[in-house]
Design a protein around this motif. Structure first.
Motif, PDB file in Angstrom:
ATOM      1  N   MET A 158       0.834  -1.207   0.000  1.00 25.93           N
ATOM      2  CA  MET A 158       0.000   0.000   0.000  1.00 25.93           C
ATOM      3  C   MET A 158       0.871   1.260   0.000  1.00 25.93           C
ATOM      4  O   MET A 158       0.599   2.212  -0.733  1.00 25.93           O
ATOM      5  N   LEU A 159       1.918   1.251   0.821  1.00 28.33           N
ATOM      6  CA  LEU A 159       2.780   2.422   0.924  1.00 28.33           C
ATOM      7  C   LEU A 159       3.573   2.661  -0.356  1.00 28.33           C
ATOM      8  O   LEU A 159       3.744   3.800  -0.797  1.00 28.33           O
ATOM      9  N   ILE A 160       4.078   1.575  -0.954  1.00 25.91           N
ATOM     10  CA  ILE A 160       4.995   1.703  -2.093  1.00 25.91           C
ATOM     11  C   ILE A 160       4.239   1.765  -3.418  1.00 25.91           C
ATOM     12  O   ILE A 160       4.495   2.636  -4.258  1.00 25.91           O
ATOM     13  N   ALA A 161       3.320   0.809  -3.628  1.00 27.93           N
ATOM     14  CA  ALA A 161       2.651   0.719  -4.929  1.00 27.93           C
ATOM     15  C   ALA A 161       1.517   1.724  -5.079  1.00 27.93           C
ATOM     16  O   ALA A 161       1.270   2.227  -6.178  1.00 27.93           O
ATOM     17  N   VAL A 162       0.818   2.032  -3.989  1.00 24.60           N
ATOM     18  CA  VAL A 162      -0.344   2.919  -4.076  1.00 24.60           C
ATOM     19  C   VAL A 162       0.055   4.378  -3.850  1.00 24.60           C
ATOM     20  O   VAL A 162      -0.184   5.240  -4.692  1.00 24.60           O
ATOM     21  N   PHE A 163       0.710   4.650  -2.698  1.00 24.72           N
ATOM     22  CA  PHE A 163       1.045   6.040  -2.378  1.00 24.72           C
ATOM     23  C   PHE A 163       2.270   6.530  -3.148  1.00 24.72           C
ATOM     24  O   PHE A 163       2.330   7.696  -3.532  1.00 24.72           O
ATOM     25  N   GLN A 164       3.272   5.656  -3.345  1.00 26.05           N
ATOM     26  CA  GLN A 164       4.460   6.062  -4.082  1.00 26.05           C
ATOM     27  C   GLN A 164       4.391   5.684  -5.559  1.00 26.05           C
ATOM     28  O   GLN A 164       5.265   6.063  -6.340  1.00 26.05           O
ATOM     29  N   LYS A 165       3.393   4.910  -5.946  1.00 26.72           N
ATOM     30  CA  LYS A 165       3.185   4.487  -7.340  1.00 26.72           C
ATOM     31  C   LYS A 165       4.443   3.841  -7.924  1.00 26.72           C
ATOM     32  O   LYS A 165       4.851   4.131  -9.049  1.00 26.72           O
ATOM     33  N   ASP A 166       5.041   2.970  -7.138  1.00 30.10           N
ATOM     34  CA  ASP A 166       6.298   2.323  -7.537  1.00 30.10           C
ATOM     35  C   ASP A 166       6.106   0.813  -7.497  1.00 30.10           C
ATOM     36  O   ASP A 166       6.504   0.137  -6.541  1.00 30.10           O
ATOM     37  N   LEU A 167       5.494   0.275  -8.544  1.00 30.58           N
ATOM     38  CA  LEU A 167       5.175  -1.147  -8.581  1.00 30.58           C
ATOM     39  C   LEU A 167       6.428  -2.006  -8.702  1.00 30.58           C
ATOM     40  O   LEU A 167       6.466  -3.136  -8.221  1.00 30.58           O
ATOM     41  N   GLY A 168       7.470  -1.484  -9.341  1.00 32.50           N
ATOM     42  CA  GLY A 168       8.687  -2.259  -9.530  1.00 32.50           C
ATOM     43  C   GLY A 168       9.317  -2.699  -8.220  1.00 32.50           C
ATOM     44  O   GLY A 168       9.756  -3.851  -8.077  1.00 32.50           O
ATOM     45  N   GLN A 169       9.363  -1.791  -7.247  1.00 33.88           N
ATOM     46  CA  GLN A 169       9.937  -2.139  -5.947  1.00 33.88           C
ATOM     47  C   GLN A 169       9.119  -3.222  -5.250  1.00 33.88           C
ATOM     48  O   GLN A 169       9.669  -4.097  -4.574  1.00 33.88           O
TER      49      GLN A 169
END
Length: 394
Positions: A158-169
């Motif tokens: 949620m923190l990385i893919a949704v709020f930071q929009k960083d699916l790769g990480q």
């Protein structure tokens, strides 16, 4: 004694990173009116701090400091990823709605880079305490036992893919988590159940994010002819995307840069596609820039050096006796391997671009420092490996 081949491999890539940060950033320097050595100096500072940190960590006693450093990384940067969403714009600047960096004067910190290392430590620390003595767990017992880790990972998603929009990480962290589940004895049934669930979740994250859908369609344009040509079914041809979708010029220029490099390359500093054709080539597309200037031979040497680093990390893991050190070393090796694979596949058009940095090579202080911290902890662990009189691992 620390593992010298591992240290040497890392230093080779860090040195090449400095050289290429100067050579490949020429267009960005001219476009934004920076000084000629702008990126070289900033990268030099990051490499210097990373190297000093790596050496300091390697000299520490792992029995005393390893857990303290690992827990600090996990807790501090987990909290930072949560708190940064509420910090003022003067500290956290939203780019496209995504808050990824905390700005502290002339420096910017990406907490997710350090969190990855802390997350691997957390898994190694907890797994070694709870699971290595368990055997033959049933599927629902496995689900119940592993659910706390899946909950922590869900929060990270949620923190990385949704709020930071960083699916790769998220893909890198998820793949590392799945493989570590196997190393502590999870069943194949549980593994493939999680793999299926992860695949569905990734599809969902792509489907409900317009920018990811556009990126997938852009990538599909480059590969649809070669894939659909071997599938004769009429219904499959409906998957063809028309030219109305924005042309994937980054991937096309990346492939052209790779092709232009040939076997020996155009020569250091003589690359053409860095001159505005590949934006920010010294970051995510650094492998394409290296290939154009140093050729297939240069790319081969980079790949072999990455493989040497991964091999030495896995060799240390195989010889160390403490299960926490064993699992952490494997996790760090997996982080490096998955990051390199995702980046190289993205710049060559095999998969969509994920925005993943090349370990030890791409321009960027946070990922350089975080990578050096991870290697420093592995070097700390390597002192516990039995060695012969000549220093070789037994």
């Amino acid at each position: 004694m620390i593992d010298k081949p591992l240290l040497a491999g890392v230093m080779i890539l860090l040195t090449l990173s400095l050289i290429m940060s100067y050579s490949l950033s020429v267009y960005t320097v001219l476009h934004f009116h920076y000084t000629d050595f702008h990126f070289f100096i900033r990268q030099s500072v990051a490499v210097f701090i990373g190297f000093v940190t790596m050496v300091i960590l390697s000299k520490m006693d792992p029995d005393k400091w390893f857990s303290k450093v690992g827990l600090l990384l996990f807790i501090l940067f987990f909290i930072l990823m949560i708190v940064m969403q509420f910090l003022p714009a003067s500290l956290v600047n939203a780019v496209g709605g995504a808050k990824r960096w905390i700005h502290l004067g002339p420096m910017s910190i990406a907490p997710v880079e350090f969190f990855k290392v802390g997350f691997v430590f957390f898994l190694a620390w907890s797994f070694s305490r709870k699971f290595l003595s368990r055997t033959n767990m049933g599927f629902f017992e496995e689900l119940r036992a592993f659910s706390p880790y899946l909950a922590v990972f869900f929060v990270a998603v949620m923190l990385i893919a949704v709020f930071q929009k960083d699916l790769g990480q998220v893909v890198v962290l998820g793949a590392t988590l799945l493989v570590l589940f196997l190393f502590i004895g999870s069943s194949m049934k549980f593994f493939f159940t999680l793999l299926t669930g992860a695949f569905i979740a990734v599809i969902g994250l792509i489907f409900f994010a317009p920018h990811r859908m556009a990126r997938i369609k852009s990538w599909w344009i480059t590969v649809q002819d070669s894939i659909l040509s071997v599938l004769p079914f009429k219904a499959v041809q409906d998957l063809r995307v028309e030219a109305s979708v924005k042309e994937p010029w980054q991937i096309s220029n990346s492939l052209n840069a790779i092709h232009n490099g040939g076997f020996f390359g155009q020569g250091l500093g003589n690359g053409q596609f860095k001159l505005g054709y590949l934006s920010e080539v010294h970051t995510d597309f650094i492998l394409a820039g290296i290939t154009e200037e140093l050729g297939f031979l240069g790319l081969l040497l980079v790949t072999l050096t990455i493989l040497l680093i991964i091999f030495r990390i896995f060799k240390i893991a195989s010889k160390v006796k403490d299960p926490m050190y064993y699992l952490f070393s494997i996790g760090v090796g997996l982080l490096i391997a998955f990051s390199f694979i995702l980046n190289s596949y993205g710049i060559s058009g095999i998969t969509p671009i994920k925005g993943i940095a090349v370990p030890f090579l791409s321009y960027g202080g946070s990922h350089i420092l975080a990578s050096c911290v991870a290697i420093g902890m592995v070097l700390m662990v390597s002192k516990k490996v039995p060695r012969g009189a000549d220093g070789r691992i037994l």
